[in-house]
Scaffold this motif. Sequence first.
Motif, PDB file in Angstrom:
ATOM      1  N   SER A  10       2.749  -1.932  -6.792  1.00 11.48           N
ATOM      2  CA  SER A  10       4.096  -2.491  -6.867  1.00 11.48           C
ATOM      3  C   SER A  10       5.099  -1.626  -6.101  1.00 11.48           C
ATOM      4  O   SER A  10       5.923  -2.134  -5.326  1.00 11.48           O
ATOM      5  CB  SER A  10       4.517  -2.613  -8.336  1.00 11.48           C
ATOM      6  OG  SER A  10       5.859  -3.007  -8.445  1.00 11.48           O
ATOM      7  N   ARG A  11       5.025  -0.322  -6.289  1.00 14.35           N
ATOM      8  CA  ARG A  11       5.938   0.587  -5.579  1.00 14.35           C
ATOM      9  C   ARG A  11       5.690   0.547  -4.074  1.00 14.35           C
ATOM     10  O   ARG A  11       6.630   0.602  -3.284  1.00 14.35           O
ATOM     11  CB  ARG A  11       5.785   2.000  -6.109  1.00 14.35           C
ATOM     12  CG  ARG A  11       6.387   2.161  -7.488  1.00 14.35           C
ATOM     13  CD  ARG A  11       6.324   3.579  -7.959  1.00 14.35           C
ATOM     14  NE  ARG A  11       6.985   3.717  -9.252  1.00 14.35           N
ATOM     15  CZ  ARG A  11       6.915   4.784  -9.997  1.00 14.35           C
ATOM     16  NH1 ARG A  11       6.209   5.831  -9.595  1.00 14.35           N
ATOM     17  NH2 ARG A  11       7.540   4.834 -11.157  1.00 14.35           N
ATOM     18  N   ALA A  12       4.425   0.443  -3.685  1.00 15.34           N
ATOM     19  CA  ALA A  12       4.099   0.359  -2.258  1.00 15.34           C
ATOM     20  C   ALA A  12       4.681  -0.914  -1.651  1.00 15.34           C
ATOM     21  O   ALA A  12       5.241  -0.891  -0.550  1.00 15.34           O
ATOM     22  CB  ALA A  12       2.591   0.408  -2.055  1.00 15.34           C
ATOM     23  N   LYS A  13       4.569  -2.030  -2.373  1.00 20.92           N
ATOM     24  CA  LYS A  13       5.107  -3.300  -1.871  1.00 20.92           C
ATOM     25  C   LYS A  13       6.626  -3.236  -1.735  1.00 20.92           C
ATOM     26  O   LYS A  13       7.183  -3.722  -0.750  1.00 20.92           O
ATOM     27  CB  LYS A  13       4.714  -4.456  -2.801  1.00 20.92           C
ATOM     28  CG  LYS A  13       3.267  -4.868  -2.679  1.00 20.92           C
ATOM     29  CD  LYS A  13       2.957  -6.005  -3.653  1.00 20.92           C
ATOM     30  CE  LYS A  13       1.526  -6.470  -3.525  1.00 20.92           C
ATOM     31  NZ  LYS A  13       1.218  -7.560  -4.461  1.00 20.92           N
ATOM     32  N   ILE A  14       7.288  -2.626  -2.698  1.00 23.80           N
ATOM     33  CA  ILE A  14       8.745  -2.496  -2.645  1.00 23.80           C
ATOM     34  C   ILE A  14       9.149  -1.655  -1.432  1.00 23.80           C
ATOM     35  O   ILE A  14      10.042  -2.031  -0.673  1.00 23.80           O
ATOM     36  CB  ILE A  14       9.295  -1.900  -3.963  1.00 23.80           C
ATOM     37  CG1 ILE A  14       9.145  -2.921  -5.092  1.00 23.80           C
ATOM     38  CG2 ILE A  14      10.748  -1.461  -3.807  1.00 23.80           C
ATOM     39  CD1 ILE A  14       9.360  -2.344  -6.492  1.00 23.80           C
ATOM     40  N   ALA A  15       8.473  -0.537  -1.240  1.00 23.40           N
ATOM     41  CA  ALA A  15       8.777   0.325  -0.089  1.00 23.40           C
ATOM     42  C   ALA A  15       8.475  -0.398   1.223  1.00 23.40           C
ATOM     43  O   ALA A  15       9.268  -0.337   2.168  1.00 23.40           O
ATOM     44  CB  ALA A  15       7.984   1.631  -0.174  1.00 23.40           C
ATOM     45  N   PHE A  16       7.350  -1.100   1.276  1.00 21.89           N
ATOM     46  CA  PHE A  16       6.980  -1.839   2.491  1.00 21.89           C
ATOM     47  C   PHE A  16       8.042  -2.892   2.804  1.00 21.89           C
ATOM     48  O   PHE A  16       8.499  -3.007   3.945  1.00 21.89           O
ATOM     49  CB  PHE A  16       5.602  -2.494   2.321  1.00 21.89           C
ATOM     50  CG  PHE A  16       5.166  -3.257   3.530  1.00 21.89           C
ATOM     51  CD1 PHE A  16       4.508  -2.616   4.566  1.00 21.89           C
ATOM     52  CD2 PHE A  16       5.429  -4.619   3.653  1.00 21.89           C
ATOM     53  CE1 PHE A  16       4.107  -3.321   5.704  1.00 21.89           C
ATOM     54  CE2 PHE A  16       5.044  -5.324   4.774  1.00 21.89           C
ATOM     55  CZ  PHE A  16       4.376  -4.669   5.806  1.00 21.89           C
ATOM     56  N   ASP A  17       8.418  -3.684   1.791  1.00 18.26           N
ATOM     57  CA  ASP A  17       9.421  -4.736   1.987  1.00 18.26           C
ATOM     58  C   ASP A  17      10.765  -4.164   2.426  1.00 18.26           C
ATOM     59  O   ASP A  17      11.518  -4.832   3.136  1.00 18.26           O
ATOM     60  CB  ASP A  17       9.595  -5.563   0.708  1.00 18.26           C
ATOM     61  CG  ASP A  17       8.373  -6.441   0.413  1.00 18.26           C
ATOM     62  OD1 ASP A  17       7.540  -6.648   1.319  1.00 18.26           O
ATOM     63  OD2 ASP A  17       8.255  -6.896  -0.746  1.00 18.26           O
ATOM     64  N   ALA A  18      11.059  -2.926   2.027  1.00 20.00           N
ATOM     65  CA  ALA A  18      12.301  -2.264   2.429  1.00 20.00           C
ATOM     66  C   ALA A  18      12.177  -1.631   3.818  1.00 20.00           C
ATOM     67  O   ALA A  18      13.132  -1.060   4.334  1.00 20.00           O
ATOM     68  CB  ALA A  18      12.690  -1.200   1.400  1.00 20.00           C
ATOM     69  N   GLY A  19      10.980  -1.717   4.403  1.00 18.39           N
ATOM     70  CA  GLY A  19      10.765  -1.146   5.736  1.00 18.39           C
ATOM     71  C   GLY A  19      10.464   0.340   5.724  1.00 18.39           C
ATOM     72  O   GLY A  19      10.411   0.975   6.776  1.00 18.39           O
ATOM     73  N   ASP A  20      10.237   0.905   4.538  1.00 18.39           N
ATOM     74  CA  ASP A  20       9.931   2.330   4.423  1.00 18.39           C
ATOM     75  C   ASP A  20       8.417   2.500   4.397  1.00 18.39           C
ATOM     76  O   ASP A  20       7.807   2.681   3.335  1.00 18.39           O
ATOM     77  CB  ASP A  20      10.585   2.904   3.168  1.00 18.39           C
ATOM     78  CG  ASP A  20      10.500   4.422   3.096  1.00 18.39           C
ATOM     79  OD1 ASP A  20       9.765   5.025   3.906  1.00 18.39           O
ATOM     80  OD2 ASP A  20      11.176   4.997   2.212  1.00 18.39           O
ATOM     81  N   HIS A  21       7.813   2.427   5.571  1.00 16.58           N
ATOM     82  CA  HIS A  21       6.357   2.466   5.670  1.00 16.58           C
ATOM     83  C   HIS A  21       5.784   3.823   5.254  1.00 16.58           C
ATOM     84  O   HIS A  21       4.693   3.892   4.697  1.00 16.58           O
ATOM     85  CB  HIS A  21       5.911   2.082   7.080  1.00 16.58           C
ATOM     86  CG  HIS A  21       6.284   0.685   7.425  1.00 16.58           C
ATOM     87  ND1 HIS A  21       7.006   0.378   8.546  1.00 16.58           N
ATOM     88  CD2 HIS A  21       6.065  -0.481   6.788  1.00 16.58           C
ATOM     89  CE1 HIS A  21       7.207  -0.923   8.582  1.00 16.58           C
ATOM     90  NE2 HIS A  21       6.646  -1.470   7.539  1.00 16.58           N
ATOM     91  N   LYS A  22       6.536   4.885   5.507  1.00 19.48           N
ATOM     92  CA  LYS A  22       6.059   6.221   5.113  1.00 19.48           C
ATOM     93  C   LYS A  22       5.945   6.316   3.592  1.00 19.48           C
ATOM     94  O   LYS A  22       4.935   6.798   3.071  1.00 19.48           O
ATOM     95  CB  LYS A  22       7.002   7.293   5.661  1.00 19.48           C
ATOM     96  CG  LYS A  22       6.521   8.694   5.409  1.00 19.48           C
ATOM     97  CD  LYS A  22       7.436   9.731   6.050  1.00 19.48           C
ATOM     98  CE  LYS A  22       6.933  11.131   5.742  1.00 19.48           C
ATOM     99  NZ  LYS A  22       7.832  12.152   6.246  1.00 19.48           N
ATOM    100  N   ALA A  23       6.965   5.848   2.883  1.00 19.15           N
ATOM    101  CA  ALA A  23       6.917   5.865   1.414  1.00 19.15           C
ATOM    102  C   ALA A  23       5.815   4.928   0.917  1.00 19.15           C
ATOM    103  O   ALA A  23       5.080   5.266  -0.023  1.00 19.15           O
ATOM    104  CB  ALA A  23       8.264   5.459   0.826  1.00 19.15           C
ATOM    105  N   ALA A  24       5.688   3.772   1.542  1.00 18.15           N
ATOM    106  CA  ALA A  24       4.628   2.832   1.154  1.00 18.15           C
ATOM    107  C   ALA A  24       3.263   3.494   1.287  1.00 18.15           C
ATOM    108  O   ALA A  24       2.416   3.391   0.388  1.00 18.15           O
ATOM    109  CB  ALA A  24       4.699   1.561   2.000  1.00 18.15           C
ATOM    110  N   MET A  25       3.049   4.211   2.397  1.00 18.97           N
ATOM    111  CA  MET A  25       1.757   4.873   2.603  1.00 18.97           C
ATOM    112  C   MET A  25       1.533   5.976   1.577  1.00 18.97           C
ATOM    113  O   MET A  25       0.400   6.214   1.164  1.00 18.97           O
ATOM    114  CB  MET A  25       1.630   5.435   4.021  1.00 18.97           C
ATOM    115  CG  MET A  25       1.154   4.432   5.046  1.00 18.97           C
ATOM    116  SD  MET A  25      -0.270   3.412   4.564  1.00 18.97           S
ATOM    117  CE  MET A  25      -1.536   4.619   4.215  1.00 18.97           C
TER     118      MET A  25
END
Length: 176
Positions: free
Chosen positions: A61-76
């Motif tokens: 869930s946190r990865a999806k939120i970060a990805f959707d926000a364009g924060d790929h580093k946080a998503a990874m």
Amino acid sequence: PRWAARRRRAATGMAAGQSARLDPLFERLKNVDAADAPALEAKIRQEWSKSGSPSADLLLSRAKIAFDAGDHKAAMGHLTALTDHAPEFAEGWSLSAVTLFNMGKVGPAMAAIEHTLALEPRHFVALEGLVLIFDDAGLYDEAFEILHRIEAIHPHAEILSKARARLEAKTLGQAL
């Protein structure tokens, strides 16, 4: 160690439980009308997102939120923790592949797709990623091969008509 064996057994059980829930959905997907395919696809995607572990679900869930926000580093960051915690959870690898691809890391994205497909060979989203990667690399025959695999799993996948037309135009241009 003892904890690692327990974690492997739990992960294997998780994958088996998910597969049992997915099998009838995939059978229906092969024979469903085009109008009903999107709803069934959504059910499959929903099943894919259930790891069976609250901590893994939270990381996804946190990865999806970060990805959707364009924060790929946080998503990874979340996805790395997820795939470490739940290496048998195909959806963690799939979202890792998409994130890595968006970061311009095609090789690692391919490796994540390989993990996804090893765990869930019917993962049409991962296969769609392969089509895009092969298309970008000019590997049109390989992209067509993957389209055929997708079609066997999900005959009404949106990518089929779009990618097929695009690839046919590119290969026709090569033949001339």
